[in-house]
Design a protein around this motif. Structure first.
Motif, mmCIF file in Angstrom:
data_model
loop_
_atom_site.group_PDB
_atom_site.id
_atom_site.type_symbol
_atom_site.label_atom_id
_atom_site.label_comp_id
_atom_site.label_asym_id
_atom_site.label_seq_id
_atom_site.Cartn_x
_atom_site.Cartn_y
_atom_site.Cartn_z
ATOM 1 N N VAL A 181 60.690 38.447 37.209
ATOM 2 C CA VAL A 181 59.458 38.621 37.982
ATOM 3 C C VAL A 181 58.389 37.639 37.526
ATOM 4 O O VAL A 181 57.735 36.979 38.353
ATOM 5 C CB VAL A 181 58.949 40.075 37.859
ATOM 6 N N MET A 182 58.162 37.533 36.235
ATOM 7 C CA MET A 182 57.099 36.678 35.720
ATOM 8 C C MET A 182 57.319 35.218 36.094
ATOM 9 O O MET A 182 56.374 34.490 36.407
ATOM 10 C CB MET A 182 56.986 36.811 34.198
ATOM 11 N N ARG A 183 58.570 34.783 36.072
ATOM 12 C CA ARG A 183 58.858 33.386 36.368
ATOM 13 C C ARG A 183 58.864 33.087 37.858
ATOM 14 O O ARG A 183 58.767 31.923 38.262
ATOM 15 C CB ARG A 183 60.209 33.000 35.749
ATOM 16 N N THR A 184 58.961 34.124 38.678
ATOM 17 C CA THR A 184 58.983 33.924 40.131
ATOM 18 C C THR A 184 57.592 34.009 40.740
ATOM 19 O O THR A 184 57.279 33.287 41.681
ATOM 20 C CB THR A 184 59.899 34.976 40.797
ATOM 21 N N ALA A 185 56.761 34.888 40.238
ATOM 22 C CA ALA A 185 55.438 35.122 40.827
ATOM 23 C C ALA A 185 54.569 33.866 40.749
ATOM 24 O O ALA A 185 54.562 33.153 39.746
ATOM 25 C CB ALA A 185 54.756 36.282 40.122
ATOM 26 N N ALA A 186 53.807 33.636 41.815
ATOM 27 C CA ALA A 186 52.860 32.520 41.802
ATOM 28 C C ALA A 186 51.691 32.821 40.873
ATOM 29 O O ALA A 186 51.209 31.942 40.153
ATOM 30 C CB ALA A 186 52.364 32.250 43.220
ATOM 31 N N VAL A 187 51.216 34.070 40.898
ATOM 32 C CA VAL A 187 50.131 34.512 40.025
ATOM 33 C C VAL A 187 50.438 35.926 39.549
ATOM 34 O O VAL A 187 50.849 36.775 40.346
ATOM 35 C CB VAL A 187 48.759 34.503 40.745
ATOM 36 N N VAL A 188 50.250 36.163 38.259
ATOM 37 C CA VAL A 188 50.384 37.501 37.686
ATOM 38 C C VAL A 188 49.002 37.957 37.236
ATOM 39 O O VAL A 188 48.330 37.256 36.472
ATOM 40 C CB VAL A 188 51.360 37.517 36.486
ATOM 41 N N LEU A 189 48.583 39.110 37.729
ATOM 42 C CA LEU A 189 47.312 39.706 37.332
ATOM 43 C C LEU A 189 47.606 40.878 36.400
ATOM 44 O O LEU A 189 48.156 41.883 36.828
ATOM 45 C CB LEU A 189 46.534 40.188 38.560
ATOM 46 N N GLY A 190 47.258 40.747 35.128
ATOM 47 C CA GLY A 190 47.485 41.818 34.161
ATOM 48 C C GLY A 190 46.231 42.660 34.014
ATOM 49 O O GLY A 190 45.124 42.120 33.929
ATOM 50 N N THR A 191 46.395 43.967 33.971
ATOM 51 C CA THR A 191 45.226 44.846 33.912
ATOM 52 C C THR A 191 44.652 44.991 32.506
ATOM 53 O O THR A 191 43.645 45.671 32.331
ATOM 54 C CB THR A 191 45.570 46.236 34.482
ATOM 55 N N SER A 192 45.276 44.384 31.514
ATOM 56 C CA SER A 192 44.715 44.344 30.164
ATOM 57 C C SER A 192 45.118 43.016 29.532
ATOM 58 O O SER A 192 46.078 42.369 29.957
ATOM 59 C CB SER A 192 45.214 45.517 29.308
ATOM 60 N N SER A 193 44.369 42.609 28.513
ATOM 61 C CA SER A 193 44.616 41.295 27.913
ATOM 62 C C SER A 193 45.988 41.217 27.273
ATOM 63 O O SER A 193 46.614 40.144 27.283
ATOM 64 C CB SER A 193 43.518 40.974 26.890
ATOM 65 N N ASP A 194 46.487 42.332 26.715
ATOM 66 C CA ASP A 194 47.811 42.263 26.101
ATOM 67 C C ASP A 194 48.901 42.104 27.161
ATOM 68 O O ASP A 194 49.933 41.477 26.904
ATOM 69 C CB ASP A 194 48.076 43.475 25.198
ATOM 70 N N LEU A 195 48.690 42.638 28.372
ATOM 71 C CA LEU A 195 49.650 42.408 29.449
ATOM 72 C C LEU A 195 49.622 40.953 29.898
ATOM 73 O O LEU A 195 50.668 40.368 30.221
ATOM 74 C CB LEU A 195 49.359 43.331 30.631
#
Length: 378
Positions: free
Chosen positions: A139-153
């Motif tokens: 998923v991480m390598r496919t997504a154009a942008v990843v929005l994490g809801t916390s800094s550790d994510l």
């Protein structure tokens, strides 16, 4: 929610988005509902792909979306249904790891941009943990942008191969915010009497009865509170696989704890509480922490995940799996009304700095604009 723009720019067709949600926990489902309402108000066409029970609970249709039933499964039938729903989308936005993986499968071979909001960290042991790591990497390598809801994510997404990972602005939906009553003393006696907390402190925890919530540690801490006079009552609102185990311990050890099941009146419970307790092994943007600070209820929480960034100095933070630290923090707070009032005031200031629903939608729209080209009218 105040619309920023209600129409597509002249000469362009409205942006068509698909929001993909799995079974969805309360936080991510409420976020998608709020996001749907905000996007629709700004002229975006929204389709929500989620199980039908999620639409019943959160009324995505009523928020302005078209709802398409897609079961919480990655079997070929579910993926095919999702692929069909995404066929004319300009952009797909998936929420959570499993929903994101289904979106990756459904978009295979298509140039449609994928945005992922990562709300929580999936936890597992043994072979399943290895499988989850593989899903995360895909998923991480496919997504154009990843929005994490916390800094550790966000950090974890980058380590896992995300091309573009950013901190998400996620405002607590207005319908989740407890109403601060002008005269809470009118409500408190009724709620306390119902719970059996008349004349004694009331401590409230909310969340599913599973391992990551740390309720076994909470029961360990509750043993120390039996020596207090009066003895505080702990109520835990939620259901889950550990109910029988927790209930057996409560009875065998004669602990001052009540399991009250899933509740729809959490704001009223918080309004009646002396303290809110969050004992999880990990949290991102905990809904309970936000609700507690909005409701001016002193919070004792574990120092894990996104909690320190979320609450700042507006809560008592303790290590995870440390029942003595938890018990001591509660005893100190119950004996110190000035400290409780200080935490209430700090909570109001901290909550004022959290993103609003409008700011959440604005960030998402800015990401969508980056990833989509002008869309000529058909």
């Amino acid at each position: 929610m105040t619309p920023l723009s209600s129409n597509a720019p002249h000469g362009q067709s409205p942006l068509r988005t698909v929001q993909v949600l799995g079974g969805g926990n309360a936080g991510s489902s409420a976020h998608v509902r709020s996001l749907t309402e905000g996007l629709a108000a700004r002229g975006v066409r929204v389709t929500v792909c989620a199980p039908v029970e999620a639409d019943r609970a959160y009324d995505f249709t009523g928020a302005g979306a078209e709802h398409v039933h897609v079961p919480r499964s990655s079997d070929p039938v579910s993926v095919a249904a999702l692929r069909t729903a995404c066929a004319r989308a300009d952009l797909v936005h998936a929420h959570g790891l499993h929903a994101s993986f289904r979106a990756v499968l459904a978009l295979s071979g298509r140039p449609t941009p994928l945005v992922v909001t990562w709300h929580n960290r999936a936890e597992a042991e043994g072979p399943r943990a290895h499988l989850l790591r593989l899903l995360e990497r895909r998923v991480m390598r496919t997504a154009a942008v990843v929005l994490g809801t916390s800094s550790d994510l966000v950090d974890r997404a980058r380590r896992t191969g995300a091309r573009d990972a950013r901190l998400a602005a996620v405002g607590l939906p207005g319908q989740r915010r407890p109403v601060v009553l002008d005269d809470p003393d009118l409500l408190r006696p009724k709620v306390r009497a119902e719970l059996g907390a008349t004349g004694r402190p009331l401590l409230v925890a909310v969340g599913s009865l599973d391992r990551r919530r740390g309720y076994e540690v909470l029961l360990d801490a509750a043993r120390a509170w039996r020596a207090l006079d009066p003895v505080p009552l702990v109520v835990i609102a939620g259901e889950g696989p550990l109910r029988a185990l927790l209930q057996r311990r409560i009875e065998d050890e004669e602990l001052p704890v009540r399991l009250i099941g899933r509740r729809e009146d959490v704001p009223e419970l918080l309004a009646a509480a002396d303290l809110a307790l969050l004992t999880s092994s990990w949290e991102s943007r905990s809904v309970l922490a936000q609700e507690a600070l909005y409701a001016r209820v002193p919070l004792v929480a574990t120092r894990v995940g996104g909690i320190p960034d979320l609450v700042g100095d507006a809560a008592e933070l303790v290590p995870y799996a440390d029942p003595k630290a938890l018990a001591d923090a509660v005893v100190r707070l119950l004996a110190d009304p000035e400290r409780r009032e200080e935490l209430r005031e700090r909570g109001v200031r901290q909550a004022a700095g959290w993103p609003s629903e409008d700011e959440t939608v604005a960030q998402v729209l800015s990401v969508y604009d980056e990833l989509t080209q002008p869309r000529p009218l058909p």
